[in-house]
Design a protein around this motif. Structure first.
Motif, PDB file in Angstrom:
ATOM      1  N   LEU A   1      -1.110  -0.369   6.632  1.00 32.31           N
ATOM      2  CA  LEU A   1      -0.643   0.952   6.224  1.00 32.31           C
ATOM      3  C   LEU A   1      -0.421   1.354   4.649  1.00 32.31           C
ATOM      4  O   LEU A   1      -0.937   2.325   4.175  1.00 32.31           O
ATOM      5  N   ASN A   2       0.141   0.379   3.912  1.00 30.73           N
ATOM      6  CA  ASN A   2       0.021   0.464   2.529  1.00 30.73           C
ATOM      7  C   ASN A   2      -1.383   0.353   1.867  1.00 30.73           C
ATOM      8  O   ASN A   2      -1.439   1.370   1.002  1.00 30.73           O
ATOM      9  N   ALA A   3      -2.235  -0.320   2.609  1.00 34.01           N
ATOM     10  CA  ALA A   3      -3.636  -0.118   1.965  1.00 34.01           C
ATOM     11  C   ALA A   3      -4.199   0.876   1.979  1.00 34.01           C
ATOM     12  O   ALA A   3      -4.850   1.647   1.298  1.00 34.01           O
ATOM     13  N   ALA A   4      -3.958   1.670   3.352  1.00 32.16           N
ATOM     14  CA  ALA A   4      -4.715   3.053   3.796  1.00 32.16           C
ATOM     15  C   ALA A   4      -4.001   3.976   2.579  1.00 32.16           C
ATOM     16  O   ALA A   4      -4.728   4.933   2.314  1.00 32.16           O
ATOM     17  N   ALA A   5      -2.728   4.113   2.656  1.00 33.78           N
ATOM     18  CA  ALA A   5      -1.785   4.943   1.884  1.00 33.78           C
ATOM     19  C   ALA A   5      -2.389   4.955   0.355  1.00 33.78           C
ATOM     20  O   ALA A   5      -2.654   5.802  -0.156  1.00 33.78           O
ATOM     21  N   GLU A   6      -2.379   3.641  -0.112  1.00 35.98           N
ATOM     22  CA  GLU A   6      -2.706   3.570  -1.496  1.00 35.98           C
ATOM     23  C   GLU A   6      -4.196   3.951  -1.920  1.00 35.98           C
ATOM     24  O   GLU A   6      -4.622   4.380  -2.879  1.00 35.98           O
ATOM     25  N   GLY A   7      -5.092   3.606  -0.626  1.00 36.18           N
ATOM     26  CA  GLY A   7      -6.242   3.899  -0.988  1.00 36.18           C
ATOM     27  C   GLY A   7      -6.843   5.431  -1.001  1.00 36.18           C
ATOM     28  O   GLY A   7      -7.590   5.810  -1.782  1.00 36.18           O
ATOM     29  N   LEU A   8      -6.085   6.093  -0.140  1.00 35.39           N
ATOM     30  CA  LEU A   8      -6.153   7.547  -0.165  1.00 35.39           C
ATOM     31  C   LEU A   8      -5.544   7.999  -1.627  1.00 35.39           C
ATOM     32  O   LEU A   8      -6.253   9.352  -2.040  1.00 35.39           O
ATOM     33  N   GLN A   9      -4.532   7.502  -1.959  1.00 39.61           N
ATOM     34  CA  GLN A   9      -3.902   8.197  -2.953  1.00 39.61           C
ATOM     35  C   GLN A   9      -4.809   7.933  -4.333  1.00 39.61           C
ATOM     36  O   GLN A   9      -5.066   8.765  -5.101  1.00 39.61           O
ATOM     37  N   LYS A  10      -5.520   6.785  -4.356  1.00 43.81           N
ATOM     38  CA  LYS A  10      -6.111   6.291  -5.479  1.00 43.81           C
ATOM     39  C   LYS A  10      -7.434   7.249  -5.321  1.00 43.81           C
ATOM     40  O   LYS A  10      -7.850   7.697  -6.471  1.00 43.81           O
ATOM     41  N   THR A  11      -8.048   7.533  -4.412  1.00 41.18           N
ATOM     42  CA  THR A  11      -9.150   8.398  -4.264  1.00 41.18           C
ATOM     43  C   THR A  11      -8.930   9.385  -4.591  1.00 41.18           C
ATOM     44  O   THR A  11      -9.709  10.423  -5.422  1.00 41.18           O
TER      45      THR A  11
END
Length: 420
Positions: free
Chosen positions: A104-114
């Motif tokens: 979940l953290n990887a998904a959230a951080e990945g979307l925010q970074k994009t």
């Protein structure tokens, strides 16, 4: 398979269920079919939390006492070996099991970074039309909360030019029980027994018991189990053939048609199809899944509406998936918010997201890129982030997903599936 339900003492059983449980050992849970938009009412009989069989839930206004074979037996897929039960994340090119918090953290951080690097419009959110109203509402809320209007469930549709003039949601245009009373029906671009078996059953009742006349206009001849008054075969040009049917109907009714429709050659089979809609007073024009996937769907829908207007028929839209109506009302379309309100910042359609090669994609609800997105799934291979929330992991999704989040099936969620 419905023969099973005719047995008054329960001695007839289906093979997956027999010898596994006694009727009095199980609990009964009400469900709605996840296979089409007919809204078939079901009961799941469960033993210690596991579905043992699916049976009809009587509802005279919808499915009466019948269910389709896929409703009865399809639940076995819930327990297949391809079921995803643990979050997965791509590490060194391979998907490996990880904890929920890590995924979940990887998904959230990945979307925010994009979004920080490329803007909110670089992220797209695609939902399967099998998802519940609540799931699609929350997915749309996440998308718009991040600033992206790119949210859609119409995965197999190619033509979206008429979306701004659509109603609040696609629907049958009449109560399901009224189908039995129809006197004439034209079915356009639909393999009806495959798309909506129990609607085909209702139409068969109208023909066999009520003497209704039925005509088809299809790219090929499909199987049907009732007498057909006329069959228009449109192997190459469905739009042109439907235009000719409209011309024939207008000529028969001595009514004008728009000037742009002139010059089409009207043959005897077009006149035969149009003549069916001159029968009786209770008439319907049904536009099916094959029409919805057509590159000129906007023209087909406009022509079908014009034909319905000329003949005094109701226009019915047979949607793809069980919850297209719920998707519209939940705001899982790029041009509408929840409740059908216009979107403040309209985004890309499903096809537009594939053609734009976005940087991040979120796929929700068991989407198979090959089956649902066709050859246009190449952008998923080049995206920086693909998050898939799914029950199963087909090969085409395994190849492109960076993060996989397991979700509940239709029988394991408290969410609602609507109907047209």
């Amino acid at each position: 398979a419905n023969i099973i339900d005719l047995c008054p003492v329960g001695a007839l059983n289906n093979k997956p269920f027999r010898y596994h449980a006694r009727a009095w050992e199980m609990q009964q849970q009400a469900l709605v079919s996840p296979h089409d938009a007919f809204g078939t009412n079901l009961y799941a009989h469960t033993l210690r939390g596991r579905i043992m069989r699916i049976v009809p839930r009587e509802n005279e206004a919808i499915n009466e006492t019948w269910i389709a074979d896929r409703d009865r037996f399809g639940f076995e897929g819930i327990y297949s070996g391809e079921r995803i039960t643990q979050p997965l994340m791509r590490v060194n090119g391979a998907l490996e099991e990880v904890d929920w918090e890590v995924a979940l953290n990887a998904a959230a951080e990945g979307l925010q970074k994009t979004i920080v690097q490329h803007g909110a419009s670089s992220a797209g959110f695609l939902s399967s039309p099998t998802a519940t109203v609540e799931e699609m509402y929350l997915l749309a809320r996440i998308a718009r909360g991040l600033g992206s209007g790119n949210i859609d469930h119409r995965l197999r549709q190619l033509d979206f030019r008429s979306q701004e003039t659509e109603g609040a949601y696609p629907n049958l245009g009449m109560p399901i029980a009224d189908v039995d009373q129809l006197e004439s029906v034209l079915i356009i671009g639909a393999n009806l027994r495959h798309e909506m078996p129990l609607l085909a059953h209702r139409i068969r009742k109208a023909v066999v018991k009520g003497g209704a006349k039925v005509a088809f206009l299809n790219p090929r001849v499909f199987e049907y189990l009732f007498p057909v008054a006329a069959y228009g075969l449109a192997e190459r040009d469905l739009v042109g053939n439907l235009t000719a049917v409209v011309q024939a109907a207008a000529a028969a009714a001595n009514k004008p048609v728009p000037a742009g429709l002139a010059g089409v050659t009207v043959a005897d089979d077009h006149r035969s199809v149009a003549a069916v809609l001159a029968q009786g007073t209770r008439r319907a024009v049904l536009l099916g899944n094959l029409a919805q996937r057509h590159p000129a769907y906007s023209e087909l829908k406009w022509l079908a509406g014009l034909l319905a207007s000329l003949t005094g028929a109701r226009l019915a839209l047979l949607t793809e998936g069980p919850n297209a109506a719920g998707a519209y009302l939940a705001g899982a379309v790029p041009h509408r918010g929840p409740g059908g309100m216009p979107a403040r910042s309209p985004g890309l359609t499903a096809r537009g997201m594939m053609e734009s090669a976005l940087k991040a994609y979120v796929l929700f609800g068991g989407i198979d890129p090959v089956l649902d997105l066709g050859a246009a799934n190449d952008p998923l291979r080049t995206a920086d982030l693909v998050v898939a929330a799914t029950t199963h992991l087909p090969a085409s999704l395994r190849e492109v997903a960076h993060i996989v989040l397991p979700i509940g099936s239709f029988a394991e969620s408290s969410g609602k599936i609507g109907r047209a």
